[in-house]
Design a protein around this motif. Structure first.
Motif, PDB file in Angstrom:
ATOM      1  N   LEU A  94      26.320  29.583 -22.709  1.00  0.00           N
ATOM      2  CA  LEU A  94      26.310  28.429 -23.606  1.00  0.00           C
ATOM      3  C   LEU A  94      27.104  27.308 -22.964  1.00  0.00           C
ATOM      4  CD1 LEU A  94      26.902  29.793 -27.235  1.00  0.00           C
ATOM      5  CD2 LEU A  94      24.750  29.267 -26.097  1.00  0.00           C
ATOM      6  N   ALA A  95      26.557  26.114 -23.027  1.00  0.00           N
ATOM      7  CA  ALA A  95      27.210  24.933 -22.489  1.00  0.00           C
ATOM      8  C   ALA A  95      27.660  24.040 -23.640  1.00  0.00           C
ATOM      9  CB  ALA A  95      26.248  24.179 -21.574  1.00  0.00           C
ATOM     10  N   GLY A  96      28.457  23.051 -23.325  1.00  0.00           N
ATOM     11  CA  GLY A  96      28.897  22.089 -24.322  1.00  0.00           C
ATOM     12  C   GLY A  96      30.015  21.232 -23.781  1.00  0.00           C
ATOM     13  N   TYR A  97      30.735  20.616 -24.711  1.00  0.00           N
ATOM     14  CA  TYR A  97      31.836  19.723 -24.367  1.00  0.00           C
ATOM     15  C   TYR A  97      32.989  19.927 -25.328  1.00  0.00           C
ATOM     16  CZ  TYR A  97      28.521  17.176 -21.492  1.00  0.00           C
ATOM     17  OH  TYR A  97      27.612  16.834 -20.542  1.00  0.00           O
ATOM     18  N   GLU A  98      34.196  19.623 -24.841  1.00  0.00           N
ATOM     19  CA  GLU A  98      35.401  19.665 -25.663  1.00  0.00           C
ATOM     20  C   GLU A  98      36.131  18.341 -25.506  1.00  0.00           C
ATOM     21  OE1 GLU A  98      39.336  22.449 -26.429  1.00  0.00           O
ATOM     22  OE2 GLU A  98      37.825  23.090 -24.991  1.00  0.00           O
ATOM     23  N   SER A  99      36.638  17.835 -26.617  1.00  0.00           N
ATOM     24  CA  SER A  99      37.347  16.554 -26.609  1.00  0.00           C
ATOM     25  C   SER A  99      38.775  16.726 -26.097  1.00  0.00           C
ATOM     26  CB  SER A  99      37.380  15.965 -28.020  1.00  0.00           C
ATOM     27  OG  SER A  99      38.303  16.685 -28.831  1.00  0.00           O
ATOM     28  N   ALA A 100      39.461  15.604 -25.975  1.00  0.00           N
ATOM     29  CA  ALA A 100      40.836  15.589 -25.491  1.00  0.00           C
ATOM     30  C   ALA A 100      41.850  15.910 -26.587  1.00  0.00           C
ATOM     31  CB  ALA A 100      41.153  14.230 -24.885  1.00  0.00           C
ATOM     32  N   GLY A 101      41.459  15.853 -27.856  1.00  0.00           N
ATOM     33  CA  GLY A 101      42.388  16.068 -28.960  1.00  0.00           C
ATOM     34  C   GLY A 101      42.912  17.489 -29.034  1.00  0.00           C
ATOM     35  N   THR A 102      44.013  17.649 -29.755  1.00  0.00           N
ATOM     36  CA  THR A 102      44.655  18.965 -29.860  1.00  0.00           C
ATOM     37  C   THR A 102      44.848  19.426 -31.304  1.00  0.00           C
ATOM     38  OG1 THR A 102      46.846  17.953 -29.733  1.00  0.00           O
ATOM     39  CG2 THR A 102      45.866  18.711 -27.651  1.00  0.00           C
ATOM     40  N   GLY A 103      44.373  18.661 -32.270  1.00  0.00           N
ATOM     41  CA  GLY A 103      44.523  19.037 -33.676  1.00  0.00           C
ATOM     42  C   GLY A 103      43.610  20.193 -34.059  1.00  0.00           C
ATOM     43  N   ARG A 104      43.489  20.412 -35.355  1.00  0.00           N
ATOM     44  CA  ARG A 104      42.667  21.497 -35.883  1.00  0.00           C
ATOM     45  C   ARG A 104      41.283  21.490 -35.230  1.00  0.00           C
ATOM     46  NH1 ARG A 104      41.275  22.665 -42.264  1.00  0.00           N
ATOM     47  NH2 ARG A 104      40.277  24.675 -41.904  1.00  0.00           N
ATOM     48  N   PRO A 105      40.785  22.644 -34.794  1.00  0.00           N
ATOM     49  CA  PRO A 105      39.485  22.671 -34.127  1.00  0.00           C
ATOM     50  C   PRO A 105      38.322  22.377 -35.069  1.00  0.00           C
ATOM     51  CG  PRO A 105      40.467  24.868 -34.162  1.00  0.00           C
ATOM     52  CD  PRO A 105      41.432  23.942 -34.816  1.00  0.00           C
ATOM     53  N   ILE A 106      37.358  21.654 -34.536  1.00  0.00           N
ATOM     54  CA  ILE A 106      36.109  21.341 -35.238  1.00  0.00           C
ATOM     55  C   ILE A 106      34.968  21.716 -34.295  1.00  0.00           C
ATOM     56  CG2 ILE A 106      34.677  19.547 -36.290  1.00  0.00           C
ATOM     57  CD1 ILE A 106      37.304  17.937 -36.739  1.00  0.00           C
ATOM     58  N   LEU A 107      34.097  22.624 -34.732  1.00  0.00           N
ATOM     59  CA  LEU A 107      32.954  23.047 -33.933  1.00  0.00           C
ATOM     60  C   LEU A 107      31.707  22.362 -34.478  1.00  0.00           C
ATOM     61  CD1 LEU A 107      31.686  24.867 -31.752  1.00  0.00           C
ATOM     62  CD2 LEU A 107      31.509  26.655 -33.505  1.00  0.00           C
ATOM     63  N   LEU A 108      30.994  21.649 -33.613  1.00  0.00           N
ATOM     64  CA  LEU A 108      29.802  20.901 -33.996  1.00  0.00           C
ATOM     65  C   LEU A 108      28.566  21.576 -33.403  1.00  0.00           C
ATOM     66  CD1 LEU A 108      31.168  17.308 -33.245  1.00  0.00           C
ATOM     67  CD2 LEU A 108      31.171  18.522 -35.440  1.00  0.00           C
ATOM     68  N   VAL A 109      27.538  21.778 -34.254  1.00  0.00           N
ATOM     69  CA  VAL A 109      26.312  22.442 -33.820  1.00  0.00           C
ATOM     70  C   VAL A 109      25.132  21.515 -34.113  1.00  0.00           C
ATOM     71  CG1 VAL A 109      24.910  24.532 -34.007  1.00  0.00           C
ATOM     72  CG2 VAL A 109      27.389  24.666 -34.371  1.00  0.00           C
ATOM     73  N   HIS A 110      24.358  21.211 -33.087  1.00  0.00           N
ATOM     74  CA  HIS A 110      23.251  20.263 -33.153  1.00  0.00           C
ATOM     75  C   HIS A 110      22.018  20.826 -33.864  1.00  0.00           C
ATOM     76  CE1 HIS A 110      20.935  22.476 -30.159  1.00  0.00           C
ATOM     77  NE2 HIS A 110      22.092  22.672 -29.545  1.00  0.00           N
ATOM     78  N   GLY A 111      21.033  19.970 -34.045  1.00  0.00           N
ATOM     79  CA  GLY A 111      19.764  20.344 -34.665  1.00  0.00           C
ATOM     80  C   GLY A 111      18.715  20.773 -33.654  1.00  0.00           C
ATOM     81  N   ASN A 112      17.513  21.067 -34.152  1.00  0.00           N
ATOM     82  CA  ASN A 112      16.408  21.542 -33.326  1.00  0.00           C
ATOM     83  C   ASN A 112      16.018  20.524 -32.262  1.00  0.00           C
ATOM     84  OD1 ASN A 112      14.397  23.448 -32.652  1.00  0.00           O
ATOM     85  ND2 ASN A 112      12.878  22.227 -33.737  1.00  0.00           N
ATOM     86  N   SER A 113      15.678  21.010 -31.087  1.00  0.00           N
ATOM     87  CA  SER A 113      15.230  20.184 -29.962  1.00  0.00           C
ATOM     88  C   SER A 113      16.244  19.108 -29.605  1.00  0.00           C
ATOM     89  CB  SER A 113      13.873  19.540 -30.269  1.00  0.00           C
ATOM     90  OG  SER A 113      12.920  20.538 -30.517  1.00  0.00           O
ATOM     91  N   SER A 114      17.519  19.409 -29.769  1.00  0.00           N
ATOM     92  CA  SER A 114      18.596  18.468 -29.491  1.00  0.00           C
ATOM     93  C   SER A 114      19.632  19.185 -28.629  1.00  0.00           C
ATOM     94  CB  SER A 114      19.191  17.976 -30.814  1.00  0.00           C
ATOM     95  OG  SER A 114      20.076  16.911 -30.592  1.00  0.00           O
ATOM     96  N   SER A 115      20.826  18.603 -28.533  1.00  0.00           N
ATOM     97  CA  SER A 115      21.890  19.210 -27.737  1.00  0.00           C
ATOM     98  C   SER A 115      23.243  18.664 -28.185  1.00  0.00           C
ATOM     99  CB  SER A 115      21.687  18.919 -26.251  1.00  0.00           C
ATOM    100  OG  SER A 115      22.010  17.573 -25.965  1.00  0.00           O
ATOM    101  N   SER A 116      24.278  19.128 -27.532  1.00  0.00           N
ATOM    102  CA  SER A 116      25.636  18.680 -27.836  1.00  0.00           C
ATOM    103  C   SER A 116      25.816  17.181 -27.596  1.00  0.00           C
ATOM    104  CB  SER A 116      26.643  19.459 -26.984  1.00  0.00           C
ATOM    105  OG  SER A 116      26.388  19.277 -25.607  1.00  0.00           O
ATOM    106  N   ARG A 117      24.931  16.593 -26.829  1.00  0.00           N
ATOM    107  CA  ARG A 117      25.056  15.157 -26.523  1.00  0.00           C
ATOM    108  C   ARG A 117      24.959  14.280 -27.772  1.00  0.00           C
ATOM    109  NH1 ARG A 117      23.451  13.768 -20.651  1.00  0.00           N
ATOM    110  NH2 ARG A 117      23.610  11.714 -21.571  1.00  0.00           N
ATOM    111  N   ILE A 118      24.343  14.771 -28.845  1.00  0.00           N
ATOM    112  CA  ILE A 118      24.257  13.943 -30.061  1.00  0.00           C
ATOM    113  C   ILE A 118      25.633  13.712 -30.690  1.00  0.00           C
ATOM    114  CG2 ILE A 118      21.903  14.671 -30.598  1.00  0.00           C
ATOM    115  CD1 ILE A 118      23.424  16.124 -33.064  1.00  0.00           C
ATOM    116  N   TRP A 119      26.602  14.511 -30.316  1.00  0.00           N
ATOM    117  CA  TRP A 119      27.949  14.423 -30.884  1.00  0.00           C
ATOM    118  C   TRP A 119      28.909  13.617 -30.001  1.00  0.00           C
ATOM    119  CZ3 TRP A 119      27.720  15.995 -35.704  1.00  0.00           C
ATOM    120  CH2 TRP A 119      26.884  17.059 -36.064  1.00  0.00           C
ATOM    121  N   GLN A 120      28.418  12.895 -29.000  1.00  0.00           N
ATOM    122  CA  GLN A 120      29.295  12.207 -28.058  1.00  0.00           C
ATOM    123  C   GLN A 120      30.234  11.206 -28.734  1.00  0.00           C
ATOM    124  OE1 GLN A 120      29.623  13.164 -24.815  1.00  0.00           O
ATOM    125  NE2 GLN A 120      28.170  14.728 -25.417  1.00  0.00           N
TER     126      GLN A 120
END
Length: 128
Positions: free
Chosen positions: A23-49
């Motif tokens: 599984l690929a993805g990205y992680e932000s620079a922040g250090t607070g409470r974790p938030i996991l974002l999951v994209h929709g069909n035929s999409s990717s983590s890039r929608i959360w940039q």
């Protein structure tokens, strides 16, 4: 793909080896409470940039993953079962465990929302 997709703080690319699945993805620079974002069909983590590189990602540990067969993640090793609500849920739960996302807020959009709901029972540490 560069880790600098949009102007703003650099993102840390993720690559998780979960059994036969990558599984690929990205992680932000922040250090607070974790938030996991999951994209929709035929999409990717890039929608959360914008969330990853904006004020949310600066404050919180925001992680966006690519579901199996999406974005930079590998194709599902067992397509007949892995490309399903339960298959995607298993991938989300495995990623959450691998990333040690205790007390994470898990957000899904469209297909990702259905997968997060299916994963809820496997995410006792998460807040939906």
């Amino acid at each position: 793909m560069s880790d600098q997709v949009f102007p703003g703080p650099a993102l840390r690319p993720l690559q998780l080896q979960l059994g036969a699945q990558t599984l690929a993805g990205y992680e932000s620079a922040g250090t607070g409470r974790p938030i996991l974002l999951v994209h929709g069909n035929s999409s990717s983590s890039r929608i959360w940039q914008k969330q990853l590189q904006g004020p949310l990602g600066a404050k919180y540990r925001v992680i966006a993953i690519d579901l199996p067969g999406h974005g930079a993640s590998s194709p599902a090793p067992h397509p007949e079962t892995d490309y399903s609500g339960h298959g995607y849920a298993a991938a989300i739960a495995a990623a959450a465990r691998a990333l040690d996302l205790a007390s994470a807020i898990v957000v899904g959009w469209s297909l990702g929302g259905h997968a997060v709901l299916n994963a809820a029972a496997s995410l006792p540490m998460a807040a939906g």
